[in-house]
Structures are given as structure tokens and as C-alpha cells.
Design a protein around this motif. Sequence first.
Motif, mmCIF file in Angstrom:
data_model
loop_
_atom_site.group_PDB
_atom_site.id
_atom_site.type_symbol
_atom_site.label_atom_id
_atom_site.label_comp_id
_atom_site.label_asym_id
_atom_site.label_seq_id
_atom_site.Cartn_x
_atom_site.Cartn_y
_atom_site.Cartn_z
ATOM 1 N N SER A 178 42.718 38.741 33.093
ATOM 2 C CA SER A 178 41.676 38.778 34.107
ATOM 3 C C SER A 178 42.138 39.511 35.407
ATOM 4 O O SER A 178 43.387 39.451 35.449
ATOM 5 N N THR A 179 41.380 40.182 35.789
ATOM 6 C CA THR A 179 41.544 40.881 37.240
ATOM 7 C C THR A 179 40.860 40.370 38.375
ATOM 8 O O THR A 179 39.697 39.951 38.181
ATOM 9 N N GLY A 180 41.397 40.477 39.545
ATOM 10 C CA GLY A 180 40.816 39.832 40.684
ATOM 11 C C GLY A 180 41.771 39.314 41.648
ATOM 12 O O GLY A 180 42.498 38.074 41.092
ATOM 13 N N ASP A 181 41.625 39.581 43.043
ATOM 14 C CA ASP A 181 42.845 38.998 44.018
ATOM 15 C C ASP A 181 42.218 37.422 44.057
ATOM 16 O O ASP A 181 43.050 36.625 44.802
ATOM 17 N N GLU A 182 41.028 37.293 43.792
ATOM 18 C CA GLU A 182 40.498 35.978 44.233
ATOM 19 C C GLU A 182 40.760 34.724 43.480
ATOM 20 O O GLU A 182 40.375 33.733 43.442
ATOM 21 N N LEU A 183 41.418 35.186 42.093
ATOM 22 C CA LEU A 183 41.588 34.216 40.965
ATOM 23 C C LEU A 183 42.686 33.433 41.014
ATOM 24 O O LEU A 183 43.813 33.622 41.207
ATOM 25 N N ASN A 221 46.367 41.392 40.042
ATOM 26 C CA ASN A 221 45.591 41.784 41.303
ATOM 27 C C ASN A 221 44.711 43.143 41.222
ATOM 28 O O ASN A 221 45.076 43.974 40.456
ATOM 29 N N ASP A 222 44.109 42.932 42.367
ATOM 30 C CA ASP A 222 42.957 44.265 42.347
ATOM 31 C C ASP A 222 44.103 45.363 43.077
ATOM 32 O O ASP A 222 43.847 45.605 44.167
ATOM 33 N N SER A 223 45.076 45.916 42.290
ATOM 34 C CA SER A 223 45.888 46.987 42.720
ATOM 35 C C SER A 223 46.267 47.773 41.674
ATOM 36 O O SER A 223 46.351 47.310 40.473
ATOM 37 N N GLY A 244 36.677 41.720 34.294
ATOM 38 C CA GLY A 244 36.568 41.979 35.896
ATOM 39 C C GLY A 244 36.920 43.516 36.210
ATOM 40 O O GLY A 244 37.387 44.108 35.232
ATOM 41 N N GLY A 245 36.308 44.088 37.266
ATOM 42 C CA GLY A 245 37.001 45.307 37.798
ATOM 43 C C GLY A 245 36.344 46.585 36.846
ATOM 44 O O GLY A 245 36.955 47.536 37.069
ATOM 45 N N VAL A 246 34.992 46.401 36.512
ATOM 46 C CA VAL A 246 34.561 47.442 35.781
ATOM 47 C C VAL A 246 32.882 47.846 36.474
ATOM 48 O O VAL A 246 32.531 48.806 35.789
HETATM 49 MG MG MG Z 1 36.700 41.635 40.484
#
Ligand code: MG
Length: 399
Positions: A178-183, A221-223, A244-246
Motif C-alpha cells: 500500500s502506498t500513502g503517507d496517510e496510512l 510513503n509517498d516518496s 494507491g498513487g496511480v
Molecule cells: Mg495516495
Amino acid sequence: MGVSMDRAIQISLSKPLIRQVERITLEEARGRVTATPLSSKVDDPRFDNSAMDGFAVRASDCQNEISTLRVIGTSQAGGDKPPKVSAGQACRIMTGAPIPQGADSIVMIEDTEIHGDQVTITGPARTGFIRRRAENLSIGQEALPSGTLLSAAALALAGTMGHGGLEVVKKPRIAIISTGDELVRPGKALAPGQIYESNSHALASLVESMGCEAVLNESANDSLDDLRSTLDALSDCDAILTSGGVSMGEWDLVRRIMEEEGEVSFWRVKLRPGGPPLFGSWKGTPLFGLPGNPVSSLVVFHVLVAPWIARSLGYHGEMGPRLSEKVSVKLDEDIPGAPGKLCLRRIRIRSENGQLLATTHTHQGSGNMHSMVAHNGLTLLPPDTDGKTGEVIDALWLL
Ligand code: MG
Ligand code: AMP
């Protein structure tokens, strides 16, 4: 604006999961998938035997309403060879025990009265109570095709046919990120702006249902650096699923890193929900970039990833692992379609008066995971097509 669902599946199959085979014991085979067709090593049944507890007799001795015969022995399942039955004689017999020579029928125990070594027959003597050798399967007959999920009945049939070991599809290892700083992992404290990570749990379950091993990872993370090192660490996996992130946003870094450093075969599919998925490879490993919205990630798994796994691994259409069944449903309410996109609205399918009826029960937002639990199916409304009450449409019944 992306490719159709069928085209997306076709493109993804140009980078299939690699199918490998391993030999395991029948005890280890629960939930696995056959890699070769299985034929019977024995006749089933192996010998003529009784379907009833009762007496093996000659039908010609039982023509009167009541006849009395002499009991000469017993035929027991797994016991010694039973005595030959001659005129005027009967042999006690248990279910599954071999038919004694000379007997041609069975009288069930309920239709007899026993007095010492005599038996009085008060009911019919039936040839139909004999299970004939090979009436189910003959030696060499193929009964489990390659690509069969070894469910309870299939395992028992493999046993019946004499297979103590068998070749199965080796479980591919599929990494889930999973990708995302909020998770945040469920159960931990949430800081402002954070939410619980949920997609990986669903995806792992779906991966396992499709006969693969799920390799769960910490959320990335989103990096770009974090994503790169996470992806690079997965080179021993057979495929990667990200969520995520697509999308189109600035922080949609899975798409960016795949475009800049990986290989993208398609991005965006004409689906609602689930528009932004991506497929390609990361340094040789096939990768599906699933949308982050929880409903979208699941729906895309159902319609793109599951067929990719099933076809790559040679699963049998009806007997292999699968997540859904295509059915026709009658709409019990109007359900709007989507402009230019195949519309996968969540529906609850129920059987009523010999017909499958579809209704909706929660709002259909792609973030509403409750909608995937409150429903058990997805519409397959073609692009630009609304569903009207009473109309019969294609749908996927989620198993
Ligand atoms: Mg995201
Ligand atoms: P994204 O595609 O990364 O823009 O994510 C779309 C939406 O899905 C956002 O609201 C994210 O917070 C949410 N989301 C993304 N990944 C997950 C996840 N693994 N679990 C739960 N929600 C997620």
C-alpha cells in the motif's frame, strides 16, 4: 482515456505469472490446484458390492410373497471372500461388501426376519442394490482436469482414484504494497489527517483465494526513494500489487516511478469504479498498480488481476479457483451506467421465483468499503448504458 477491460486483460497476459509445478502429498493438497489431469488408478467401484445392509440372494429364490432361505455366511467390507450362494441360500451382507458368487440381488435388512440360520424374505430382491464394478470410473479414466481447485470433493476424488501424491501449481509469491503517507496500521493511534490502511488485507485475501502466496509489506510513503527501495527489495517475488498513487495527482508516485524507471504496458482502464489502474513491470517483475480507493482496488482485482492469475496459471474455467461467476440478473431498481466506461456498481443478488434479482443498499462511493460487504455482486453495465427496472443485465456474482 485508457483501454477497455478486455484489452487490459489481453495486454497483461503478455507478461504472465510464470507457472511452476511441484509434487506434494494428498495431505498437503487442500486448496491447491492440479497441474496435470488426474486419471483413476482403479476401477470405482473396484468390485461389484452391496449398496445396502441386508442379504445377497438369488432373485429366482424370492419370487413368492414370502420365502425362507438358509443363511450360509457373511460378506463384510474388507472381510474374507464370502461363500458361494446356491439355490435356497442367502449370505448376510454389509454395505460396500463384495457380492458373493452365485448371488444376483440384494434384499435390504428391513425386509427380512432372521430366525437362527434361516432368513424370511418379506420384501423385494433388487439387482439395483448392487453397485457395479467401474460404474463410476474405469481405470485410466480422467476425472480431474488440470487446473482444478482441490476442494473437499476433488480431494476425496483424488483419494478415491489412488493418488497419494500429485502435481500442483506452485504458489506464486505476490507482494502487496500500500502506498500513502496517510496510512496507519489498524489498531494504532491516528494523528490528524491519518486513516487506517485497509486495502492490503483485502488484497492478501484475494491473492490467497486465487491460489497464490501473499507477501505483505509495510505501507510505502509517498516518496520516490521509499517506493524504489520497497520495490527493489521484492525482486524475489513473482509479481507485485501496489495500491494507491496511480491517479493524476502530483503525489501519484507509483505511476511516476513506473513511467520513469519501470515499464508501463497500460495505464487507465475504462471502468467505473477503478479507472486509473496501471500494469507493467518493475525490473522484470510484473506489477499491477491498483487504485487506492478501497472499493476500486478490490473491484480491479476482481476484473483484471484475477483473470490474469487464472489464465497465467492455466486454471480450469469452471473447476479452477475463481472469485466470481458471470450471471444474468433482473434489476429491481434503476441503476445508472457511466459515460464511456464499463460500470461496476455494487448490487445485492438474491434468488426469487426462479430468477436472480439485483438491488442496491448503500451509497456507491469508491471509498465506501461497507458497500463491498453489503453487496455480493457487480453490474457489468456496458459504457453509456443505464440499467432500467425490470431489465435483465450481465453481472458478476462474487463468490
Ligand atoms: Mg495516495
Ligand atoms: P490514491 O489513489 O493514493 O490517491 O488514494 C485514493 C484514496 O484511497 C485516498 O483517499 C487514500 O487515502 C485512500 N487509500 C489509498 N490507499 C489506501 C489503503 N491502502 N487503505 C485505505 N485507503 C487507502
